[in-house]
Design an enzyme around this catalytic site. Structure first.
Site: not given
Ligand code: NAD
Ligand code: UDP
Length: 312
Positions: A35, A56, A104, A143
């Site tokens: 994403t 990943d 580690r 999730y």
């Molecule tokens: P986002 O989707 O913009 O960012 C997530 C990022 O993780 C993306 O760059 C995606 O490419 C990367 N990613 C996904 N799966 C991956 C994998 N298997 N390996 C490596 N990279 C991977 O979302 P965000 O809003 O920036 O959220 C970031 C974090 O904050 C997430 O963990 C989300 O659960 C948490 N979060 C965000 C919100 C919010 O309102 N924005 C609220 C609660 C929690």
């Protein structure tokens, strides 16, 4: 310090990388670009202290770092429901891999958890000691439960292996660089308003959310990571000002001066009815509270989306 940001090319991750570089740290951004996008971090590429790794987190990796911010995980319902099995793997195996790395190399690790661990809450506002009301078998479960297990893993690596952990529970956060196509309410409503299209309010719009501007969230995240008072969390980070989704839609129409009308659509399964963080702990233990009010934050976000549209 040398700092690893997983999910660093995403919405929150890119702001975090930018802020950490600004503070003089070496930053490794790790992302699989599910994403996230290179556009979010293109302006950081020339900085010699910035490194980008396409990886990943479901697969292990070894890096010498002092801090790990574990943000990798799709955050919007549309994206995390696209491949739910992968979402669980990212949360659970990703957490195991990052905790193994932290153990580690003796790095401190912060887990980006979520208000979703409270599910459709019976306690309002939500405090950290509330255990939540999560459906384990619904469409949001990949999730919610993935993030709950990630918290469990954090605590168990801490108790069993002494890993230095921090857990934050992020409530709805918005701002520039949210993906246009990710289906979250803020980007959807702003884009619909800018295009003078119908605003898609799900249900009757009486469900509530509390929206935090990204700069406030990043400040709280870094304060939590760097607190040395033995406070590991979980801590709620979010803006306690609560709005119904209908009020939120009307606010966006007003600020943009749009001619959009409201179009009511079916409410998705398990959509939480209300959500508001109790941030007493963040206030007391981190001296943190949000500074940017909703109108100011929305104007900045609308400007960002409007500029993208102009650039095409
Ligand atoms: P986002 O989707 O913009 O960012 C997530 C990022 O993780 C993306 O760059 C995606 O490419 C990367 N990613 C996904 N799966 C991956 C994998 N298997 N390996 C490596 N990279 C991977 O979302 P965000 O809003 O920036 O959220 C970031 C974090 O904050 C997430 O963990 C989300 O659960 C948490 N979060 C965000 C919100 C919010 O309102 N924005 C609220 C609660 C929690
Ligand atoms: N929502 C809406 N219209 C949209 C997108 C979302 O009414 O086009 C609602 C959704 O049903 C939820 C709230 O807005 O009640 C927040 O949704 P989002 O997907 O942004 O995040 P959530 O907090 O549900 O994870």
């Amino acid at each position: 310090m040398r700092i690893l940001v997983t999910g660093g090319a995403g919405f929150l991750g890119s702001h975090l990388c930018e802020r950490l570089l600004g503070e003089g740290h070496d930053v490794i951004c790790l992302d699989n670009f599910f994403t996230g996008s290179k556009n979010n971090i293109i302006h950081l590429m020339d900085n010699h202290r910035f490194e980008l790794i396409r990886h990943d987190i479901v697969e292990p990796i070894l890096l010498e770092v002092d801090r790990i911010y574990n943000l990798a995980c799709p955050a919007s319902p549309v994206h995390y429901q696209y491949n739910p099995v992968k979402t669980v793997k990212t949360s659970v195996m990703g957490a195991i891999n990052m905790l193994g790395l932290a153990k580690r190399v003796k790095a401190r690790i912060l887990q980006a958890s979520t208000s979703e661990v409270y599910g459709d809450p019976h306690v309002h506002p939500q405090k950290e000691d509330y255990w939540g009301n999560v459906n384990p078998i619904g469409i949001r479960s990949c999730y919610d439960e993935g993030k709950r297990v990630a918290e469990t893993l954090m605590m168990d690596y801490h108790r069993q292996n002494n890993v230095d952990i921090r857990i934050i529970r992020i409530f709805n956060t918005y701002g520039p660089r949210m993906a246009e196509n990710d289906g979250r309410v803020v980007s959807n409503f702003i884009l619909q308003a800018l295009r003078n299209e119908a605003i898609t309010v799900f249900g009757e719009g009486q469900q509530t959310r509390s929206f935090c501007f990204v700069s406030d969230l990043i400040e709280g995240m870094i304060r939590m990571m760097e607190n040395d008072q033995g406070f590991i969390g979980p801590v709620n980070l979010g803006n306690p000002v609560e709005n119904t989704i209908l009020e939120f839609a009307e606010k966006i129409v007003t600020i943009t001066g749009s001619s959009s009308r409201i179009d009511f659509k079916p409410l998705p399964q398990d959509d939480p009815k209300q959500r508001q963080p109790d941030i007493t702990q963040a206030r007391q233990k981190l001296g943190w509270q949000p500074k940017v009010d909703l109108e100011t934050g929305l104007k900045r976000t609308i400007d960002y989306f409007a500029a993208r549209r102009t650039r095409g």
